[in-house]
Write a protein that holds these residues in place. Sequence first.
Motif, short mmCIF file in Angstrom:
data_model
loop_
_atom_site.label_atom_id
_atom_site.label_comp_id
_atom_site.label_asym_id
_atom_site.label_seq_id
_atom_site.Cartn_x
_atom_site.Cartn_y
_atom_site.Cartn_z
N GLU A 1 5.88 9.29 -6.65
CA GLU A 1 7.21 9.35 -7.25
C GLU A 1 7.75 7.98 -7.66
O GLU A 1 8.76 7.87 -8.35
CB GLU A 1 8.22 10.02 -6.30
N VAL A 2 7.06 6.92 -7.28
CA VAL A 2 7.51 5.57 -7.62
C VAL A 2 7.13 5.27 -9.07
O VAL A 2 6.03 5.61 -9.53
CB VAL A 2 6.88 4.53 -6.66
N ASP A 3 8.03 4.62 -9.77
CA ASP A 3 7.81 4.23 -11.16
C ASP A 3 6.44 3.55 -11.31
O ASP A 3 6.07 2.71 -10.49
CB ASP A 3 8.94 3.28 -11.59
N GLN A 4 5.73 3.92 -12.36
CA GLN A 4 4.37 3.41 -12.58
C GLN A 4 4.35 1.88 -12.71
O GLN A 4 3.41 1.24 -12.24
CB GLN A 4 3.77 4.05 -13.84
N ASN A 5 5.38 1.29 -13.30
CA ASN A 5 5.42 -0.17 -13.44
C ASN A 5 5.54 -0.85 -12.07
O ASN A 5 4.93 -1.90 -11.85
CB ASN A 5 6.58 -0.59 -14.34
N ILE A 6 6.31 -0.26 -11.18
CA ILE A 6 6.43 -0.82 -9.82
C ILE A 6 5.08 -0.72 -9.12
O ILE A 6 4.63 -1.67 -8.49
CB ILE A 6 7.51 -0.08 -9.00
N GLN B 1 0.83 -1.20 0.00
CA GLN B 1 0.00 0.00 0.00
C GLN B 1 0.87 1.25 0.00
O GLN B 1 0.55 2.24 -0.69
CB GLN B 1 -0.92 0.01 1.22
N HIS B 2 1.94 1.21 0.74
CA HIS B 2 2.86 2.37 0.80
C HIS B 2 3.44 2.65 -0.59
O HIS B 2 3.50 3.81 -1.01
CB HIS B 2 3.97 2.10 1.82
N VAL B 3 3.86 1.61 -1.30
CA VAL B 3 4.43 1.80 -2.63
C VAL B 3 3.38 2.37 -3.58
O VAL B 3 3.64 3.31 -4.31
CB VAL B 3 5.00 0.48 -3.18
#
Length: 162
Positions: free
Chosen positions: A92-97, A85-87
Amino acid sequence: MTSLTQWQQQVSNWHNHRKHDQVDELEKLVNEAPEDIWGPELSLEQSQALGCWLDSCARMYKHYLEQGEEEQAYGYLCLAQARLQHVVSRAEVDQNIRMCCCRKLEQITVLIIEFCQARSDLHWKRELSDQIESHVKFLTLFPLNEAPIPVLKPCSKKNTEA
């Protein structure tokens, strides 16, 4: 050697040299995983480490469930849920991740619901209700199955006098 590579080697060493009922070292590795696992940059190393971390959580869950330690087992499901949930919630985290974590989050949520439903104690019935309510709130804020919002380009100013 990066912290992700070193961490993955330690997890691999555990798999190769430990009996799977010896989980103290694996527990430490799960709880002290490098922050790079959660992004923001996508790489092959990051992707493999994320899968390795989730597999390790699943092994901890299974171990404690087999030992009859339901709270400990459930704790590893909740740890995986919270990290995912945090990710997903970090722009700012890559959309694929984020999309990968969305799919894994759906699977973990199903496991949590099934885990709670399989127990007759009132505590687990309340926990089931809380989990469902929390997941609905999370989905309201971060719809998992919607396409990402496209990046908009600024419009140019045109003279619109008629």
